[in-house]
Design an enzyme around this catalytic site. Structure first.
Site, mmCIF file in Angstrom:
data_model
loop_
_atom_site.group_PDB
_atom_site.id
_atom_site.type_symbol
_atom_site.label_atom_id
_atom_site.label_comp_id
_atom_site.label_asym_id
_atom_site.label_seq_id
_atom_site.Cartn_x
_atom_site.Cartn_y
_atom_site.Cartn_z
ATOM 1 C CG ASP A 153 -1.773 1.167 1.392
ATOM 2 O OD1 ASP A 153 -2.258 1.667 0.365
ATOM 3 O OD2 ASP A 153 -1.969 1.624 2.528
ATOM 4 C CG ASP A 155 -1.313 7.937 1.346
ATOM 5 O OD1 ASP A 155 -1.174 9.101 1.712
ATOM 6 O OD2 ASP A 155 -1.390 7.599 0.142
ATOM 7 C CB THR A 189 -1.581 3.309 -4.292
ATOM 8 O OG1 THR A 189 -2.128 4.489 -3.710
ATOM 9 C CG2 THR A 189 -1.323 3.577 -5.770
#
Length: 424
Positions: A153, A155, A189
């Site tokens: 991922d 963030d 993402t």
């Protein structure tokens, strides 16, 4: 101070992982029986040491028992009777295991780092067990052979929320190490950009490091792809492209089961999601702007620097998710409704499809079949059952649940240590 409200809110089913909570309950018994809180009044250190040794033994025994139950569940999986395993009966939400989980060894490893057995007032916590499971998963993956694919991922996993992957970020060196050992890398993402420049802005530290690396061969440098919008936009590393990324046409990489995702159905689902979001904005009086994209729709703050209440974000996710699940179009098309920390978005597809595309893309590139789930590791921060977009990746490969970019670095250091041990 933890209020009664916060305690009760944390106990809501959409904010719990049943497997971790179950293990936590098992470990609570030896903690109660063997902890020595009165030791703070005593001068004898031997009683505390004996307590720690006995607690360690009992915790390890419990982890060994759970490990045996997981082995039994895997045996049931292989013959298609996983619903009849003892573990499934005890933890109904349990899913698929792609490898063994050596929990007893993983507990011993984490106990040396976190001194879980030495605590007298704080029992084994959710985070303790989460990290033990991460370590066990790394042990399970590396014991069966090389790690072929690692997906991440963005963030909160590689960099802080809303930030970018800068050149000084220590995770870059760890990713380059994996690439040098022929592990393919996918950044999966929710950010749904259609231009390479936007992804370069978020990931320039890693992309520049790959280009400048003398450790990687030209072939190894190409073992990086960016899967944006969960599973909607694919970019591959290209040293000759202006922003070091090349956009791949959708028809060149979708897996066969994605070919039925037609535009009228996509538009219909996004229309319903948008109307549900607007309803939540009105009902909850949120100062929000609706943002419609090619394959996503969401709400973002209409006021600069405003932060939505966490409860409002989760209420919005749950309302929208339920409405889509009960609709006809929601049954025809996979989607993901998730809480992005200060926004809510609904994407077409989800990260299980994103990771699946990575497995298929790299598998075809190497001239073989898809990379299998037991040779895949997805690392992310969102694994709760609702409003969390990493959760569905569990159905296509092994996963590690981290809580910060610093934890990702620690996880990759653990992985490196295990790889080096395997190399001898």
């Amino acid at each position: 101070m933890t209020t009664r409200y916060r305690v009760e809110y944390a106990l809501k089913t959409h904010r719990r992982d049943q497997f971790i909570e179950w293990i936590k309950g098992l470990l609570a018994v030896p903690f109660v029986l063997h902890s020595q809180p009165t030791g703070v009044f005593e001068t004898r250190s031997s009683s505390v040491q004996q307590m720690a040794e006995e607690a360690h033994r009992r915790y390890a025994e419990i982890m060994q028992d759970v490990e045996v139950m997981i082995d039994d569940h895997i045996a049931h999986q292989k013959v298609g009777t996983h619903s009849q395993s003892k573990l499934k009966l005890l933890v109904p939400s349990i899913g698929t295991f792609f490898t063994r989980l050596p929990l007893a060894d993983a507990f011993r490893y984490q106990d040396r780092k976190r001194f879980i057995s030495s605590r007298r007032f704080v029992p084994p916590s959710f985070n303790d067990i989460r990290l033990i499971l991460n370590t066990a998963q790394l042990m399970g993956v590396t014991s069966a052979g090389p790690l072929d694919l690692a997906t991440f991922d963005g963030d909160v996993t590689l960099y802080d929320d809303g930030k970018s992957l800068e050149s000084w970020n220590p995770v870059i060196e760890r990713i380059l190490y994996l690439m040098a050992h022929n592990t393919k890398i996918g950044i999966v993402t929710a950010a749904g950009y259609t231009e390479a420049e936007r992804y370069y802005g978020r990931l320039h530290g890693l992309l520049d490091a790959i280009k400048a690396s003398t450790l990687l061969t030209p072939a190894q440098k190409e073992n990086l792809l960016i899967m944006g919008g969960e599973s909607n936009f694919l970019f591959t590393y290209s040293s000759t492209s202006p922003f070091l990324l090349k956009h791949q046409p959708r028809r060149s990489w979708i897996v066969p089961s994605m070919s039925t995702w037609n535009q009228p159905t996509i538009t219909s689902l996004l229309d319903l999601a948008e109307s549900s979001l607007r309803e939540c904005v009105i009902n909850l009086s949120l100062p929000a702007t609706i943002l419609r994209k090619e394959r996503a729709v969401g709400i973002i703050p209409a006021i600069p620097n405003f932060r939505f209440p966490r409860e409002s974000l989760e209420e919005t996710v749950l309302v929208v998710q339920k409405k889509l699940e009960m609709s006809e179009v929601g049954k025809q098309l996979p989607f993901c409704a998730f809480n992005g920390g200060n926004d809510v978005f609904v994407d077409i597809g989800d990260k299980s499809w994103g990771v699946l595309v990575c497995q298929n893309f790299f598998g075809r590139k190497d001239g073989g079949g898809d990379i299998s789930g037991d040779r895949t590791l997805h690392v992310g921060d969102q694994f709760l059952s609702a409003g969390s977009n990493d959760f569905k990746a569990r159905v296509v490969g092994t996963t590690a649940w981290i809580a910060s970019p610093a934890e990702t670095v620690e996880l990759l250091d653990e992985l490196r240590e295990m790889i080096e041990v395997k190399k001898g």
